[in-house]
Scaffold this active site. Structure first.
Site, PDB file in Angstrom:
ATOM      1  N   SER A   1     -23.797  13.556   1.786  1.00  0.00           N
ATOM      2  CA  SER A   1     -23.092  14.834   1.735  1.00  0.00           C
ATOM      3  C   SER A   1     -21.877  14.678   0.833  1.00  0.00           C
ATOM      4  O   SER A   1     -21.506  13.569   0.468  1.00  0.00           O
ATOM      5  CB  SER A   1     -22.631  15.227   3.141  1.00  0.00           C
ATOM      6  OG  SER A   1     -23.746  15.322   4.001  1.00  0.00           O
ATOM      7  N   CYS A   2     -21.231  15.791   0.548  1.00  0.00           N
ATOM      8  CA  CYS A   2     -20.033  15.805  -0.278  1.00  0.00           C
ATOM      9  C   CYS A   2     -19.013  14.792   0.267  1.00  0.00           C
ATOM     10  O   CYS A   2     -18.768  14.787   1.476  1.00  0.00           O
ATOM     11  CB  CYS A   2     -19.428  17.207  -0.273  1.00  0.00           C
ATOM     12  SG  CYS A   2     -17.935  17.384  -1.225  1.00  0.00           S
ATOM     13  N   PRO A   3     -18.410  13.942  -0.522  1.00  0.00           N
ATOM     14  CA  PRO A   3     -18.469  13.862  -1.986  1.00  0.00           C
ATOM     15  C   PRO A   3     -19.497  12.868  -2.518  1.00  0.00           C
ATOM     16  O   PRO A   3     -19.397  12.449  -3.671  1.00  0.00           O
ATOM     17  CB  PRO A   3     -17.059  13.389  -2.328  1.00  0.00           C
ATOM     18  CG  PRO A   3     -16.725  12.436  -1.208  1.00  0.00           C
ATOM     19  CD  PRO A   3     -17.422  12.979   0.018  1.00  0.00           C
ATOM     20  N   GLY A   4     -20.484  12.474  -1.706  1.00  0.00           N
ATOM     21  CA  GLY A   4     -21.468  11.464  -2.109  1.00  0.00           C
ATOM     22  C   GLY A   4     -22.107  11.711  -3.473  1.00  0.00           C
ATOM     23  O   GLY A   4     -22.030  10.847  -4.359  1.00  0.00           O
TER      24      GLY A   4
ATOM     25  N   ASP B   1     -27.018  18.607  -1.474  1.00  0.00           N
ATOM     26  CA  ASP B   1     -25.757  19.101  -0.932  1.00  0.00           C
ATOM     27  C   ASP B   1     -25.300  20.324  -1.734  1.00  0.00           C
ATOM     28  O   ASP B   1     -24.967  20.228  -2.911  1.00  0.00           O
ATOM     29  CB  ASP B   1     -24.701  17.983  -1.022  1.00  0.00           C
ATOM     30  CG  ASP B   1     -23.400  18.394  -0.376  1.00  0.00           C
ATOM     31  OD1 ASP B   1     -23.267  18.216   0.845  1.00  0.00           O
ATOM     32  OD2 ASP B   1     -22.519  18.912  -1.096  1.00  0.00           O
TER      33      ASP B   1
END
Lengths: 139, 83
Positions: free
Chosen positions: B21-24, B48
């Site tokens: 998920s963010c920021p992945g 995402d």
């Protein structure tokens, strides 16, 4: 061009706020910012070696704590300590623990805290960093 | 670029960030960008929704070329040319 600076004051030390801080750190990494993190009062509990992995406090909507923690697992969210460590490898991040806060939670030396901590500091260092930063956050 | 052109593109590097998920996905894009040369093309797979807007904006800000996004079922592919 000089990198933009982010100054992050972590006060709460609850998992929800630390995860949020981790996401913001990720954003800072994408932007190649320099980051100064100050671990203040309650956060020094979470950064203490003894507590970092077992601390499961949440600060907000505490009645949904179990749902929140289960969602982090469901979404394969890395533990906040891993996120912080990863960001530290990508950009220039310094993590300072407030000396007073450390003592409140029985941490006296840098070695009492998790490995990503750089040093123990006083409030003067925070004021200087806050003054010089482009973005200041208190979480 | 059109969807057809994007689909036909040969990428120099592909990074699958669908598990994060963010920021992945944004960080995956940044890391991968450091591993390719100027002019080469990176494809980021993300599921995402937030990073769908984030990555193009980030790429433009960092002077890379945002080529476009292709929607697949349950995820999307974002194409960036390194500046």
């Amino acid at each position: 061009m000089e990198n933009k600076k982010l100054c992050l004051a972590l006060f709460s030390g609850s998992v929800d706020k630390l995860v949020a801080a981790g996401v913001i750190l990720g954003g800072a990494a994408a932007e190649d910012m320099d980051v100064e993190i100050f671990v203040l009062l309650q956060a020094a509990f979470a950064f203490n070696k003894e507590n970092a992995m077992t601390n499961d406090r949440v600060a907000e909507i505490t009645d949904k704590k179990e749902e929140f923690l289960a969602s982090l697992d469901r979404l394969n969210t890395a533990h906040w300590t891993e996120t912080f460590a990863m960001v530290k490898e990508m950009i220039n991040v310094k993590i300072h623990v407030c000396g007073f806060a450390g003592k409140v939670w029985n941490g006296y030396k840098k070695e009492d805290f998790i490995d990503i901590v750089d040093d123990i500091c006083g409030i003067g260092e925070y004021m200087t960093a806050a003054e010089e930063a482009d973005i200041n956050l208190f979480i | 670029m059109t969807q057809e052109e994007l689909t036909a593109i040969t990428v120099d590097k592909s990074v699958d960030a669908r598990g994060t998920s963010c920021p992945g996905p944004l960080l995956a894009a940044k890391k991968a960008m450091g591993e390719i040369q100027s002019g080469q093309i990176l494809e980021v797979l993300s599921a995402d929704e937030g990073t769908k807007k984030d990555i193009p904006k980030w790429a433009t800000k960092k002077k890379h070329g945002y080529l476009g996004t292709v929607e697949e079922s349950g995820f999307f592919k974002i194409f960036i040319k390194k500046g």
